[in-house]
Design a protein around this motif. Structure first.
Motif, short mmCIF file in Angstrom:
data_model
loop_
_atom_site.label_atom_id
_atom_site.label_comp_id
_atom_site.label_asym_id
_atom_site.label_seq_id
_atom_site.Cartn_x
_atom_site.Cartn_y
_atom_site.Cartn_z
N ALA A 44 0.43 -1.02 0.33
CA ALA A 44 0.19 -0.32 0.44
C ALA A 44 1.16 1.13 -0.14
O ALA A 44 0.24 2.37 -0.62
N VAL A 45 2.36 1.38 0.49
CA VAL A 45 2.56 2.50 1.19
C VAL A 45 3.49 2.68 -0.48
O VAL A 45 3.90 3.59 -1.49
N LEU A 46 4.51 1.53 -1.25
CA LEU A 46 4.95 1.88 -2.60
C LEU A 46 3.02 2.44 -3.34
O LEU A 46 4.33 2.86 -4.13
N ALA A 47 2.17 1.50 -2.99
CA ALA A 47 1.27 2.02 -4.33
C ALA A 47 1.10 3.82 -4.40
O ALA A 47 1.16 3.97 -5.27
N ARG A 48 1.28 3.76 -2.79
CA ARG A 48 0.83 5.53 -2.52
C ARG A 48 1.97 6.17 -3.36
O ARG A 48 1.59 7.13 -3.99
N LEU A 49 3.03 5.56 -2.95
CA LEU A 49 4.60 6.60 -3.67
C LEU A 49 4.38 6.73 -5.08
O LEU A 49 4.80 7.75 -5.79
N TRP A 50 4.23 5.42 -5.94
CA TRP A 50 4.03 5.30 -6.93
C TRP A 50 2.91 6.58 -7.88
O TRP A 50 3.30 7.36 -8.46
N THR A 52 1.38 9.35 -6.35
CA THR A 52 1.95 10.50 -5.87
C THR A 52 3.45 10.42 -6.66
O THR A 52 3.77 11.99 -6.12
N ASP A 53 3.49 9.72 -8.10
CA ASP A 53 5.38 10.63 -8.71
C ASP A 53 6.53 10.94 -7.78
O ASP A 53 7.61 11.09 -7.55
N ARG A 54 6.44 9.89 -5.95
CA ARG A 54 6.95 10.08 -4.97
C ARG A 54 8.13 8.69 -5.01
O ARG A 54 9.87 8.32 -4.43
N LEU A 55 8.58 7.89 -5.82
CA LEU A 55 8.86 6.30 -6.26
C LEU A 55 10.06 6.18 -6.51
O LEU A 55 11.22 6.20 -5.51
N PRO A 56 10.87 6.58 -6.90
CA PRO A 56 12.29 6.98 -6.88
C PRO A 56 12.74 7.55 -6.71
O PRO A 56 14.04 7.26 -5.61
N LEU A 88 14.69 -2.33 -7.33
CA LEU A 88 13.79 -3.26 -7.35
C LEU A 88 12.50 -2.51 -8.84
O LEU A 88 12.08 -1.26 -8.64
N PRO A 89 12.17 -3.60 -9.88
CA PRO A 89 11.15 -3.02 -10.43
C PRO A 89 9.79 -3.68 -9.59
O PRO A 89 9.86 -3.50 -8.29
N LEU A 90 8.54 -2.35 -10.20
CA LEU A 90 7.53 -2.55 -9.57
C LEU A 90 6.36 -3.32 -9.86
O LEU A 90 6.51 -3.05 -11.55
N VAL A 91 5.89 -4.43 -9.18
CA VAL A 91 5.08 -4.81 -10.52
C VAL A 91 3.83 -4.45 -9.82
O VAL A 91 3.30 -4.43 -9.20
N TRP A 191 -0.92 -8.05 -14.47
CA TRP A 191 0.07 -7.98 -13.69
C TRP A 191 0.74 -7.29 -14.48
O TRP A 191 1.41 -8.25 -15.18
N TYR A 192 1.86 -6.13 -14.65
CA TYR A 192 3.53 -6.45 -15.10
C TYR A 192 3.95 -6.31 -14.80
O TYR A 192 4.27 -5.20 -13.72
N ALA A 193 5.50 -6.70 -14.39
CA ALA A 193 6.91 -6.26 -13.91
C ALA A 193 7.38 -5.09 -14.45
O ALA A 193 7.37 -5.29 -15.76
N ASP A 194 6.73 -3.55 -14.45
CA ASP A 194 7.55 -2.33 -15.48
C ASP A 194 8.57 -1.92 -14.90
O ASP A 194 8.82 -1.23 -12.98
N ASP A 195 9.85 -2.62 -15.62
CA ASP A 195 11.55 -2.04 -14.74
C ASP A 195 11.44 -0.53 -15.59
O ASP A 195 12.52 -0.10 -14.69
N ARG A 196 10.52 -0.31 -15.84
CA ARG A 196 10.71 1.39 -16.15
C ARG A 196 10.08 2.33 -14.44
O ARG A 196 10.67 3.33 -14.93
N VAL A 197 9.72 1.17 -13.52
CA VAL A 197 9.57 1.92 -12.59
C VAL A 197 10.20 0.88 -11.48
O VAL A 197 9.93 0.49 -10.99
N ARG A 198 11.19 2.02 -10.53
CA ARG A 198 12.27 1.22 -9.73
C ARG A 198 11.84 1.84 -8.38
O ARG A 198 11.47 3.02 -8.46
N TRP A 199 11.66 0.79 -7.46
CA TRP A 199 11.95 1.00 -6.46
C TRP A 199 13.07 1.00 -5.70
O TRP A 199 13.45 0.47 -5.59
N ARG A 200 13.59 1.96 -4.49
CA ARG A 200 14.49 1.09 -3.97
C ARG A 200 14.38 0.94 -2.24
O ARG A 200 13.97 1.41 -0.98
N LEU A 201 15.11 -0.63 -2.41
CA LEU A 201 14.46 -0.85 -1.00
C LEU A 201 15.97 -0.88 -0.05
O LEU A 201 16.80 -1.23 -0.44
N GLN A 202 15.54 0.01 1.73
CA GLN A 202 17.34 -0.05 2.05
C GLN A 202 16.92 -1.50 3.28
O GLN A 202 15.99 -1.22 4.34
#
Length: 203
Positions: A44-50, A52-56, A88-91, A191-202
């Motif tokens: 849910a947090v990743l979906a919200r960041l995506w 609002t264009d803040r995911l990268p 990581l990509p976003l599915v 469902w698709y693995a969108d490798d154009r949209v990345r998220w950073r996991l710490q």
């Protein structure tokens, strides 16, 4: 920059967090986010960041729930605890959701030998379902930016494939994203693995 710790450990099994609650916390966070809770909380947090264009620009940490099998599986797949940050990509799906560990499409009546439905499905260019099936399962493959799909045609009859995008047209069916049912039956799903949209996991 401050790190916001977002505690969603109180979610019941099969329950996702309120979108309004997630938005109120994530949108107010000025820096990185650490999510405490089960897999649907992180999704849910990743979906919200995506949305609002803040995911990268936001690094996301995750503290999973002890004793939860889905948390253990995803933590292992993501290399949680390794100390190495990962891009990581976003599915995603075409309804604004994020898939992290396990997706399922099944009859509205749930699982069971007699609970079947008609479906046609393509995984990239390959047709993986065309007729009556029991269920479709999807799992992100983090090491190769792909989506693993299993189509259960009947007991002991399965079809497995790997690719980027799964597209399904079917009789009314129930979809579960990381154990949380979508709020209505669907007849089309992607469902698709969108490798154009990345998220950073710490981790």
């Amino acid at each position: 920059m401050d790190v916001v710790r977002f505690d969603l450990r109180g979610l019941a099994p099969g329950q996702g967090p309120s979108r309004r609650h997630v938005a109120s916390v994530v949108d107010a966070a000025g820096g990185d986010v650490v999510v405490l809770g089960p897999v649907p909380a992180l999704a849910a947090v990743l979906a919200r960041l995506w949305k609002t264009d803040r995911l990268p620009t936001v690094t996301v940490g995750w503290e999973p729930v002890d004793g939860d099998a889905a948390c253990r599986g995803l933590a292992r797949d993501l290399g949680l605890g390794s100390g190495t940050a990962r891009e990581l990509p976003l599915v995603r799906d075409d309804h604004g959701g994020v898939l992290l560990h396990h997706g399922r499409i099944e009859s509205p009546g749930g699982q069971g030998l007699r609970k079947r439905f008609g479906a046609q499905a393509h995984h990239d260019d390959a047709r993986v379902a065309d007729g009556t099936i029991t269920r479709i399962e999807a799992r992100p493959r983090w090491d190769d930016d792909a989506l693993g799909v299993t189509v259960v045609v009947a007991p002991m009859r399965t079809r497995r494939s790997t690719g980027r995008a799964l597209q399904v047209a079917c009789d009314p069916a129930r979809v579960l994203r990381d154990g949380v049912p979508v709020d209505r039956d669907v007849q089309r799903w992607t469902w698709y693995a969108d490798d154009r949209v990345r998220w950073r996991l710490q981790p």
